[in-house]
Design an enzyme around this catalytic site. Sequence first.
Site, short mmCIF file in Angstrom:
data_model
loop_
_atom_site.label_atom_id
_atom_site.label_comp_id
_atom_site.label_asym_id
_atom_site.label_seq_id
_atom_site.Cartn_x
_atom_site.Cartn_y
_atom_site.Cartn_z
N VAL A 130 0.85 -1.19 0.00
CA VAL A 130 0.00 0.00 0.00
C VAL A 130 0.89 1.23 0.00
CG1 VAL A 130 -1.79 1.28 1.24
CG2 VAL A 130 -1.80 -1.23 1.25
N GLU A 131 0.60 2.16 -0.90
CA GLU A 131 1.36 3.41 -0.98
C GLU A 131 0.38 4.59 -0.88
OE1 GLU A 131 4.58 4.00 -1.16
OE2 GLU A 131 5.58 2.20 -1.96
#
Length: 605
Positions: free
Chosen positions: A322-323
Amino acid sequence: MIHIDRLNSLLGLVIILCLVPMKQGIAADLTTIRAELPPVASWSGASEALIAEPGDAWITPAEQDNFKFTPSYRETRQWLERLVEASPKLSLHSFGHSAEGRELFYIKATPVRDDNGDVQRPVVLIQAGIHSHEIDGKDAGLMLLRDIGLGNKSKLIDVVDLVFVPIYNVDGHERPSVFNAAHLRGPANHGTRDTAQSINLNRDYAKADAPETRAMLGLIQELDPILYIDVHVSDGFDHGYDVTYTYAAWGRYMHSKAIADWLNGPFESSVNTFLRSQGHNPHFYPSAIDYHEIEKGLRVSGEGPRWSTGYGDHIRMPTVLVEMHNLKPYRQRVLGAYSMMEGALRAAATHLDRLQSSIEQDRQRRPDSLVVRWERDEQPMETISFKGMAFERYESAVSGEQEIRYLGRTETWSLPVTGQHPVAEVSLPKAWWVPASETKVIELMDVHGIVYETIDSARELELDTITMHDLELGPVYDTRVQVSGSASHAVTKVRMPAGSVRVSADQTLGLLAASLLEPEAMDSLFSWGFFPQMHHKTGNMERFIVVSLAESMLSKNGVLRDSFEAELANNPDFAADPKARLRWFQDRSGYGKSSYGVYPIGREL
């Protein structure tokens, strides 16, 4: 109320600023040392209702500070200990220690408490702070645990358990500085990317140099999670998406095909729908070919097991990177991370049967080859509609070139997405033989949980042995010097002493074993410099002895003489180097046999 840890952090920042040398007419304050970030686009969403009201007994430290600060390690732990004491659904556990001795811990959320450990429920493992300046996941996780343990989100753990690691890089977390990450829009006291040993934990899964990595690998083996979520914050260019995420090569080049189908299908559909319902705008993580020339488009690349996503692919564990988008305000990012975590839990529970079936299907796979080198495609695989941030170009007096200035409003771009194609692969053997002397390699097999058998007495074996040519020392990465070379193979008789180990390719972790033990693989132990003896030229003799030996070899071996003369004719540098000429003969003499370039691990064909 001022927290002591927070006060110490702020005093540290003030001291740093006071130590900045001042030039004439330049004040040493935040406005002079912090980059000016692009304008912020306005945002509101349903997830804002998750924020606790002021005065709430269970408001988190970040909420209490209106998301300007993130709590210290001690503040985080104290708050979680109080929460665990108040909720029977939550428990706190240790799983190791950092290089500086801080305890690594996690919170388990489950409706089933069993002190004997007999109850086996599917586990979703979520970690935050692998890069401790990217700490959104920690503050989001505290809110989520509160709402599961004491609020209205307990149904999220009806089917699956949640294991949450709030701070993975605990030592880096305790090094707050204004200089840690100029590209992040908050919080004001984030930590460092690397650990106290200057190791990037999201490049360490394969080589496992850090004690934190080894602890995490042990936790993964203990829990065997059905889903692994690794929460980061991006860098790169400005765009209109606040929650981005990806898998190994976005599922395009994954070894775990069934898992890739699940991630690209039920997971993505479910998560995106939920994120949008909460007011967030999700997209796959956009890695640009050239951040200065966005019009060149985005890239998708094959991944080795150094990264969390690549490692998950190699061990058949669904893994999501997840960014959160770094240029969005910290408040929005934390709420987006919360929504992403909740969406992942919902997706795992809703589609559990297919998820578990996909994992089992991939764990039965036994590949017969491994791609060891990729190259970028010349033509894009597709063109997508992408919500970017409008920008203008201007002439910079600093760089002397055209630079980008973002304008804080979105516009729709059409961007090509370019992939890769394999250009080299190796056929996998039945097994790899690791000599007893390679104790660090054998130890690493244990760290990863790779199965092997140990022989009690020496064996004579015919093995495919590898010699690496044109050895080159590459860049320093973390605490290691990377190595490259080209391979040649020959079947030879090898004596493996007692204590040597046979690593079979026919096992669940056979693909990981291949990526570590095949020297040509991108994240092999060879490439990470585990075999320094391969660079050592041994067996030097006095010069007059070598000269006498070489002259005798020339006079008695016509084939050798022809080969030497051809080398002289075709290689001027060799011909002009007396030491190289003498080494040429010594290497062929049988005296003082050198281990230079000889890869010590044999392959059973």
